[in-house]
Design a protein around this motif. Structure first.
Motif, short mmCIF file in Angstrom:
data_model
loop_
_atom_site.label_atom_id
_atom_site.label_comp_id
_atom_site.label_asym_id
_atom_site.label_seq_id
_atom_site.Cartn_x
_atom_site.Cartn_y
_atom_site.Cartn_z
N ASP A 244 0.85 -1.19 0.00
CA ASP A 244 0.00 0.00 0.00
C ASP A 244 0.88 1.24 0.00
O ASP A 244 2.11 1.16 -0.05
CB ASP A 244 -1.00 -0.02 1.17
CG ASP A 244 -0.34 0.07 2.54
OD1 ASP A 244 0.87 0.40 2.63
OD2 ASP A 244 -1.02 -0.17 3.54
N GLU A 245 0.25 2.42 0.08
CA GLU A 245 1.01 3.69 0.00
C GLU A 245 1.95 3.90 1.17
O GLU A 245 2.87 4.71 1.10
CB GLU A 245 0.04 4.88 -0.13
CG GLU A 245 -0.93 5.04 1.02
CD GLU A 245 -2.17 4.15 0.91
OE1 GLU A 245 -2.91 4.08 1.91
OE2 GLU A 245 -2.40 3.53 -0.13
N ASN A 246 1.76 3.13 2.27
CA ASN A 246 2.63 3.24 3.44
C ASN A 246 3.72 2.16 3.46
O ASN A 246 4.47 2.06 4.43
CB ASN A 246 1.80 3.15 4.73
CG ASN A 246 0.84 4.30 4.87
OD1 ASN A 246 1.15 5.43 4.50
ND2 ASN A 246 -0.35 4.01 5.37
N GLY A 247 3.78 1.35 2.42
CA GLY A 247 4.80 0.31 2.36
C GLY A 247 4.42 -0.98 3.06
O GLY A 247 5.25 -1.87 3.19
N ASN A 248 3.15 -1.09 3.50
CA ASN A 248 2.69 -2.33 4.13
C ASN A 248 2.33 -3.35 3.06
O ASN A 248 1.66 -3.01 2.08
CB ASN A 248 1.45 -2.06 5.01
CG ASN A 248 1.77 -1.09 6.13
OD1 ASN A 248 2.78 -1.20 6.80
ND2 ASN A 248 0.89 -0.11 6.31
N GLU A 249 2.78 -4.59 3.26
CA GLU A 249 2.49 -5.63 2.29
C GLU A 249 1.02 -6.02 2.34
O GLU A 249 0.42 -6.11 3.41
CB GLU A 249 3.37 -6.85 2.53
CG GLU A 249 4.83 -6.56 2.26
CD GLU A 249 5.70 -7.79 2.36
OE1 GLU A 249 5.46 -8.63 3.25
OE2 GLU A 249 6.60 -7.93 1.53
N LEU A 250 0.45 -6.25 1.15
CA LEU A 250 -0.96 -6.63 1.02
C LEU A 250 -1.04 -8.07 0.51
O LEU A 250 -0.32 -8.45 -0.41
CB LEU A 250 -1.67 -5.71 0.05
CG LEU A 250 -1.64 -4.22 0.37
CD1 LEU A 250 -2.23 -3.41 -0.78
CD2 LEU A 250 -2.42 -3.96 1.66
N PHE A 251 -1.93 -8.87 1.12
CA PHE A 251 -2.11 -10.26 0.73
C PHE A 251 -3.59 -10.56 0.55
O PHE A 251 -4.44 -9.96 1.21
CB PHE A 251 -1.56 -11.20 1.82
CG PHE A 251 -0.07 -11.11 1.98
CD1 PHE A 251 0.77 -11.91 1.21
CD2 PHE A 251 0.49 -10.25 2.90
CE1 PHE A 251 2.14 -11.82 1.36
CE2 PHE A 251 1.87 -10.17 3.06
CZ PHE A 251 2.70 -10.96 2.29
N GLN A 252 -3.88 -11.48 -0.34
CA GLN A 252 -5.23 -12.04 -0.46
C GLN A 252 -5.12 -13.50 -0.04
O GLN A 252 -4.36 -14.26 -0.63
CB GLN A 252 -5.76 -11.90 -1.88
CG GLN A 252 -7.20 -12.32 -2.00
CD GLN A 252 -7.77 -12.03 -3.38
OE1 GLN A 252 -7.09 -11.57 -4.29
NE2 GLN A 252 -9.05 -12.30 -3.55
N ASP A 253 -5.89 -13.87 0.99
CA ASP A 253 -5.78 -15.20 1.57
C ASP A 253 -6.93 -16.10 1.14
O ASP A 253 -8.06 -15.65 1.00
CB ASP A 253 -5.78 -15.10 3.11
CG ASP A 253 -4.61 -14.30 3.64
OD1 ASP A 253 -3.52 -14.39 3.04
OD2 ASP A 253 -4.77 -13.60 4.64
N PHE A 254 -6.59 -17.39 0.95
CA PHE A 254 -7.58 -18.41 0.60
C PHE A 254 -7.33 -19.65 1.44
O PHE A 254 -6.18 -20.04 1.65
CB PHE A 254 -7.47 -18.80 -0.88
CG PHE A 254 -7.90 -17.73 -1.82
CD1 PHE A 254 -9.22 -17.62 -2.23
CD2 PHE A 254 -6.97 -16.83 -2.31
CE1 PHE A 254 -9.61 -16.62 -3.11
CE2 PHE A 254 -7.35 -15.83 -3.19
CZ PHE A 254 -8.68 -15.73 -3.59
#
Length: 133
Positions: A118-128
């Protein structure tokens, strides 16, 4: 005479090495979209499809990047090679990568697909969480 022949062969070998060889750098690309089956079938190969954006034609040879977190949990992203020696003017292009999965356990498999930051450098994940029948 043997030394001269050996020196000649060595010279030919060294001079045949090309200085025009391409140089590559590995990169991890975020995933745009994920298509997973509603379940896996035990001891059969099922397929997960991911879509990602290839920045330009310098990026080639995509493959799935896995990081195992335990027995049945994986973090997934797209690993690709970028050519450093050529100029690339092709536009970005959405691509698909099909990932075969062989479910050997009768339980659940957990996947976290890396979607970037994201814009703050936090990693984004989509979980299944995908059951195995």
């Amino acid at each position: 005479m043997k030394k001269l022949t050996l020196l000649f062969i060595l010279f030919i070998f060294i001079s045949s090495c090309s200085e025009d060889e391409l140089t590559y750098q590995g990169e991890i690309l975020p995933i745009n979209e994920v298509f997973v089956p509603s379940f896996f079938t035990a001891n059969q190969v099922d397929t997960i499809t991911v879509r990602y954006t290839r920045p330009n034609g310098c990026y080639e040879f995509p493959r799935a990047y896995y990081k195992h977190n335990g027995i049945s949990s994986r973090v997934v992203a797209v690993k690709i090679l970028k050519s450093l020696d050529i100029s690339c003017s092709e536009p970005s292009q959405e691509m698909e990568l099909k990932i075969p999965v062989l479910a050997l356990r009768v339980d659940y498999y957990y996947f976290s697909f890396w979607m970037g930051e994201d814009e703050n450098g936090n990693e984004l994940f989509q979980d299944f969480s995908i059951p195995v029948n």
